[in-house]
Every structure is written in C-alpha cells, then in structure tokens.
Design a protein around this motif. Structure first.
Motif, PDB file in Angstrom:
ATOM      1  N   ASP B  61     156.500 -25.687 -39.518  1.00 35.92           N
ATOM      2  CA  ASP B  61     157.254 -24.542 -40.050  1.00 35.92           C
ATOM      3  C   ASP B  61     156.478 -23.240 -39.905  1.00 35.92           C
ATOM      4  N   GLN B  62     155.176 -23.299 -40.148  1.00 38.42           N
ATOM      5  CA  GLN B  62     154.383 -22.067 -40.087  1.00 38.42           C
ATOM      6  C   GLN B  62     154.078 -21.654 -38.644  1.00 38.42           C
ATOM      7  N   LEU B  63     153.766 -22.623 -37.781  1.00 39.12           N
ATOM      8  CA  LEU B  63     153.227 -22.264 -36.473  1.00 39.12           C
ATOM      9  C   LEU B  63     154.271 -22.250 -35.364  1.00 39.12           C
ATOM     10  N   GLY B  64     155.424 -22.870 -35.597  1.00 39.96           N
ATOM     11  CA  GLY B  64     156.485 -22.852 -34.598  1.00 39.96           C
ATOM     12  C   GLY B  64     156.070 -23.449 -33.270  1.00 39.96           C
ATOM     13  N   ASN B  65     156.325 -22.706 -32.197  1.00 35.65           N
ATOM     14  CA  ASN B  65     156.057 -23.181 -30.836  1.00 35.65           C
ATOM     15  C   ASN B  65     154.623 -23.573 -30.590  1.00 35.65           C
ATOM     16  N   ALA B  66     153.713 -22.906 -31.274  1.00 37.39           N
ATOM     17  CA  ALA B  66     152.293 -23.132 -30.998  1.00 37.39           C
ATOM     18  C   ALA B  66     151.793 -24.446 -31.606  1.00 37.39           C
ATOM     19  N   THR B  67     152.609 -25.083 -32.472  1.00 32.32           N
ATOM     20  CA  THR B  67     152.136 -26.260 -33.215  1.00 32.32           C
ATOM     21  C   THR B  67     151.498 -27.338 -32.342  1.00 32.32           C
ATOM     22  N   PRO B  68     152.212 -27.821 -31.283  1.00 31.49           N
ATOM     23  CA  PRO B  68     151.597 -28.914 -30.521  1.00 31.49           C
ATOM     24  C   PRO B  68     150.251 -28.528 -29.910  1.00 31.49           C
ATOM     25  N   TRP B  69     150.100 -27.258 -29.553  1.00 30.96           N
ATOM     26  CA  TRP B  69     148.832 -26.844 -28.939  1.00 30.96           C
ATOM     27  C   TRP B  69     147.703 -26.847 -29.953  1.00 30.96           C
ATOM     28  N   VAL B  70     147.990 -26.326 -31.157  1.00 33.56           N
ATOM     29  CA  VAL B  70     146.962 -26.398 -32.198  1.00 33.56           C
ATOM     30  C   VAL B  70     146.717 -27.873 -32.529  1.00 33.56           C
TER      31      VAL B  70
END
Lengths: 349, 319
Positions: B61-70
């Motif tokens: 919810d917080q990171l959106g698109n970037a989630t899988p990369w983080v």
C-alpha cells in the motif's frame, strides 16, 4: 579429557545448544519458551497414547537414519532417502492391497517389495556414481522430486483415479491389537521390532562380514581398496542399494503400520531428510542411530502438540533439529573448547 | 498453433523461469570458485522468497509499484544473513560443507514456514498485489521474428539476471578480486603465501551467493509464484546448483545451463497448451526438469573440472 568422553560430549552439547537457541527463537518471536518446551514434553510423555505415538514416530526414523548412516560409512552421501522411502511406501502399500495371501507369506513379501523398491531407486545414483563419476548428492535430490511425482501418478493408477490406495489386507498389516490396547489405541505397531532387527543387522553386516569390511574400505580409500583387489564400482553400487533398501523398509513402516495405505503427497515427508540428522547424531553407528532416532522421533512427535497447547508453530522443532546438525558438523570448535577446559583443570590439579 | 507460434510462446516462458535459476547459479559459481560447496542455495532461495513476499504483502500500500524491487533488497539482506551461518560453520569452524549446507536448507525452510505461520496463522500467504510487470523493449521488439521471441513482454528481472551473469564473468575473470577468488578455490595455501586472506575471500564469496540466492528466490516468488508456502521453492536451488556444474563453474556457462533448465520447467507448466506436447501424460512433463538435470549431469558434462580445493576447509599450516 579422554577421547571417548569428548565423542559423547560433542553431541550432548550440540543438543543443549540447539534447544537453548530454539528457546531464544521462541522468546524473540513473542512466545514463552517454557510453555513451548512443556508442550513438547507433554507431546512426548503425557500419557500412554502419546508415548505409543512417539514410539511409532521413532520407527521410520530408525530406518531413515540407518540408510543415511550406512551410505556415510561407505563414503557416500545419500540425500535421496526421502525418495527411496516414498517408493518403498508405495510398493508395500500396493503389495499389501493387491494380493490375498497367508500372513506368513504376505507380510514378508510386502516388506521385501518395499526394500526392493527403495533399493531400485537408490541403484540409479549408485550406478551413475560408479560408472560415470556423477556426484550422488544432486542426482539423489533430483530423484526425491521425481519420486513424489511418480508415486502420485501411480497412486492414481492403482486406486483408479483416487487420492489414496485402498487399505492393506489384514494379512500384510503390522498393526497389533495388543499394542494398540496397551497404549490407549495409538497407532503403535510391530514395526518397531523390525526396526530393532535392522539395527542389529547393520551392525552385523558392517562389523562381522567380509562384505561390510569391503564396503567400509572403499569408503575410506578407493585407490587402496582397488589395489587390494576389491571391485570398487560394484561396492559403490551395492552400498547405495543396501542404503536404499533400509530407506524402502522405512516406507513400509508407514504403509503397513501407521497409515495402512498411501495418499498423494504434496511435498516431501521429511523423514528422509531428518534421517541425516539422526545419522549424524548417532555418529553413523547402528546403535548411535537408534539413540538419534529416539531423540528426533520424540522431538518430531512432541512438536505436534506445540501449536494446540502453546500456540507455537511446530516448525520450531525443525529449526532446533537443523541447529543441532550445525553444531555437530561444527564439532571442531566444541572439541577445542573441551580440550582447553580439560587442560586447565589438569593444571589446577 | 504453428511452429513459430509455439516458439513465441515457449521462449519467453523459458527465459521467465530461467531468471531465478541464473541468479542463484551465479551465486553458486562465486562460492564454489572460492572453495566452498554451497548445497544450502535451496534454503537461501526459500528465505529470499518468504521475506520478499511478507515484505510485499505488508508494504504494497505504501510503496506501490516499487514494492517488488524493494522486496528484492529485503530478500538480499535475509539471504546474506542466512549464508553467514554457512560461512561461519564451513570457513571458521571447519564443518563438513555438504552437511552444513543440508542443515541450512532445513533451517531456511523451517524458519520461513515458522514465520509465515506466526504472522498469518496459516501455512500459506495470500497472493501479492504488486508483482513484477512486463514491458516491450522499444526498437528491439520491432525486429521481425526475433523481436517477438525475445523482446516482447519482457520482465525487468530477466534483464537483471542476464546483466548479473555478464558482470560476474567480468568480476571473476578480469579483476584482481576475481583472480584472488579463483586462487583460494584452486590452491588456498599458495594464495595464502602470496598474502591473500583465504577466510575473508571465502566469507565474501559465500555472502555474494547469499545475496544472489536471496534475490533469485524473491524473483521466483514475486514474478512466478505470487505467494509463499512450504512448497513454493521445490528444488530450484538444487537445479541452480546443477546448472552451475553443467556450466562448468563458469558464469556464462551457468547462465546457458540455467536457460536450459528454465526451458524444462516452462515445458512442465505450459506444456498442456502446446500441440503434440499436450498428448504426453502430465507425469512425464512434471518429472522432466528433474530427469533432464540428471541426464545433463550424467551425459554431457564430461570430465568435470571443479575448483580443486572446493569442499575442503583451509587449515593454516596443514600440508
């Protein structure tokens, strides 16, 4: 400190360290370690039923431990016990339900079929190792996954598209009303006696026969054995096959005793992998394996009680077992510590 | 379905399934080149997969698109932490490397399932909402035939995997670090005499394999599986190990072998919708990746030239 004392202390210290770190893991995860270990204890010893179930769990562990230990003694690392056990399980379940024979023939036949199936599955890596120098570790691991899929497909064929095979006939079953009644109707069965016989058999084979001597020699030093006139390739294959037969019999315990059938598997049973821990703890000695199987079988069965009584996932037991393997494998550091400790005491005297 | 259409279908899936294997196999190349056998890659992948999925579910919810990369970074950190256990046991405590690797696998699986059960009260997580997405590579995707095979609907993680393979080749063969790495795996005593810190090199190599194995597991979880359970990673770590051997301990060879195993896995999953292949009973497709691995090891490898000191603990002053 004498060498013998060190050899006994290393596994003991490893067990204690494993349990202590297990307690730390529980505490860090927000559980009460004391509640956890009380639940574990109760899962092993609470009443005659749980004790019966504990012995039942120990039975296949003796076989998987013997299988791994036998391979280790002959210089091979058999991680494929899992797959060989599944094939043995399948073979025993099939023979048990497909034929109708007098018990005196049927039960030994089912056991023999399980041993043969396990042996056959172990023949593949043994053959590849002997003839083509393919390392047995990866081949046996790959055969574990293959065994799960093959067994599932064959269960479908045997049961006509069902999820599990029919129950084995009374004449092939290891179940005993006497033992069940004595342990408040647990699933304890005669398999434990077969397992104890297997322990003695392995000891006899390795320590009292020419064949056992040759197998051990090839494990120690291939070149020297070859020079002494032993057939190295034959001995490598034979070692794997015997190891696989032990594993297959472990499967028969589940097929003819515990479950009396085989159901489709979604993942490995874990008995084969825990066999590695059992063998290591037992220093690859048959009677050591028996002790290792008693400990890990008891831990595994007791762990089943942990979610219901203390709310702790049963995987904590696997974590503890893995840690114990680490500590035994790293025995060097414990030995050094013990020797320093021993020296200091001598100087003080 | 024409032959070309089958290729359009199977080649992208093969690359898709190969990416985690490539990453993990490269990690294996680093450790074995330094003289440490890492059977524990499977356990490292499991922990990478679990940590990335848990992170993804918690922070999507917080990171959106970037989630899988983080998520990849998180998996990398947990992979390194787990591999450190192996490094301590195998390098400092002179433990049997194969045995401690097996223990690492048990520990990885048990710890991952333990954590998942603790957080979600069940053995399998929900599906993640933020997955790795696909895109077409501009210009290259317009090339006739090849464009459609290789450059349409590409996962960025696949590009990452190829990039890592080439970087690994450069590092191992063209840099002083690589030379030292190979020398401690071939002849640690000679390297030690020349002033190379054998233990340090081996620690670094094992940690690199932890990082890459963790990322490999995270790629598998967040691109292919979409959730985590006890059976999410089923032998991929061992396949990566086999790819490394099949590729003769060379990063690019390992990459090629991983592509081959990726193809086998893809065939076992999507084979049902390919003509002729779909007539084959499922069981044969299911066991295909494993059987091919065995055949590859048995048939094509020839005399394997493993790093000489692989699997042997280095003890200073011992002849």
């Amino acid at each position: 400190m004498s060498k013998r004392a060190v050899n006994i202390l290393v596994p003991l210290i490893s067990i204690i360290l494993g349990l202590v770190i297990g307690a730390i893991v529980m505490a860090v995860s927000g559980f009460n370690p004391i509640d956890g270990y009380v639940a574990l204890w109760n899962g092993i010893f609470m009443d005659s039923y749980t004790m019966g179930e504990t012995i039942r769990q120990i039975t296949p562990y003796i076989f998987s431990g013997l299988a791994v230990a036998f391979a280790f003694r002959t210089g091979l690392f058999n991680i494929g016990v899992e797959g060989q056990l599944i094939m043995g399980w399948l073979a025993a379940a099939w023979v048990g339900q497909a034929f109708e024979l007098p018990k005196i023939i049927h039960l030994p036949l089912a056991l023999l079929a399980a041993a043969a199936a396990g042996a056959l599955w172990a023949f593949i890596p043994g053959f590849l190792k002997a003839k083509l120098q393919v390392h047995e570790v990866i081949v046996t691991i790959m055969l574990n996954y293959t065994a799960i899929h093959v067994a599932n497909a064959l269960i479908g064929v045997i049961s006509g598209g069902g999820e599990r095979t029919d129950k084995v006939h009374e004449s092939a079953s290891l179940r005993a009303h006497y033992l069940e009644a004595m342990t408040d109707y647990s699933r304890l069965h005669w398999g434990i006696l077969v397992a104890l016989l297997a322990v003695v058999f392995m000891w006899f084979l390795l320590e009292r026969t020419t064949l056992g001597y040759e197998l051990k020699a090839v494990g120690f030093n291939k070149n020297a054995s070859e020079y002494a006139g032993m057939n190295v390739k034959k001995n490598i294959i034979l070692a794997m096959v015997i190891s696989g037969a032990f594993a297959g019999l472990g499967g028969a315990m589940e097929a003819l005793g515990t479950f009396e059938n085989i159901s489709k598997l979604h993942a490995a049973t874990g008995i084969g992998f825990d066999g590695i821990a059992v063998a290591l703890l037992g220093a690859n000695q048959p009677f050591g394996v028996l002790l290792g199987a008693i400990l890990f079988g008891a831990l595994k069965n007791g762990g089943l009680n942990m979610p219901s009584e203390a709310g702790i996932p049963t995987e904590i037991v696997s974590i503890v077992i893995a840690l114990i393997i680490f500590f035994i494998a790293s025995g060097y550091i414990i030995r050094v510590a013990l020797e320093r400790f021993g020296k200091k005491r001598k100087e003080e005297k | 379905m024409s032959f070309l259409e089958v290729l359009y279908f199977i080649i992208p899936s093969a690359i898709f399934y190969a990416a985690p294997l490539i990453l993990t196999a490269i990690g294996g190349v680093f450790t074995e080149r330094s003289g440490v056998v890492n059977i524990g890659l499977e356990g490292i992948m499991i922990v990478g997969a679990a940590s990335s999925i848990i992170f993804n579910l918690t922070f999507a919810d917080q990171l959106g698109n970037a989630t899988p990369w983080v998520g990849l970074l998180v998996a990398m950190i947990f992979g390194i932490l787990l591999s450190l256990i192996l490094a301590v046991a195998a390098v400092s405590l002179r433990a049997d490397q194969t045995v401690s690797g097996v223990a690492l696998n048990m520990l990885g699986l048990a710890a991952a399932v333990f954590t998942v059960k603790m957080i979600y009260d069940k053995g399998q997580t929900d599906a993640i909402s933020e997955r790795f997405s696909r895109f077409d590579i501009p210009l290259l995707s317009d090339i006739p035939i090849l464009g459609k095979m290789f450059f349409v609907d590409v996962y960025a993680t696949s590009i990452l995997a190829f990039a890592v393979a080439f970087i690994a080749w450069y590092v191992i063969y063209k840099t002083p670090f690589g030379l030292r790495l190979r020398s401690v795996g071939e002849h640690p005593m000679a390297a030690d005499t020349m002033g190379v810190n054998v233990s340090k090199m081996r620690y670094v190599a094992v940690m690199i394999s932890g990082a890459l194995g963790g990322i490999g597991g995270a790629v598998y979880a967040q691109a292919i599986a979409g959730n985590f359970g006890a059976a999410t990673i089923s032998g991929q770590g061992f396949m990566a190990l086999a790819a490394m051997i099949f590729g003769k301990w060379h990063p690019l060879g390992a990459m090629g072998a991983a592509l081959f195993f990726g193809f086998a896995q893809a065939l076992s999953v999507v084979g049902g919708s390919i003509p002729y292949v779909q007539d084959v009973p499922t069981i044969f497709l299911l066991i295909l990746p494993y059987v091919l691995t065995i055949l590859a090891l048995a048939g094509f490898i020839g005399k394997a030239n493993a790093p000489k000191a692989s699997g042997v603990p280095y003890i200073k002053g011992k002849r």
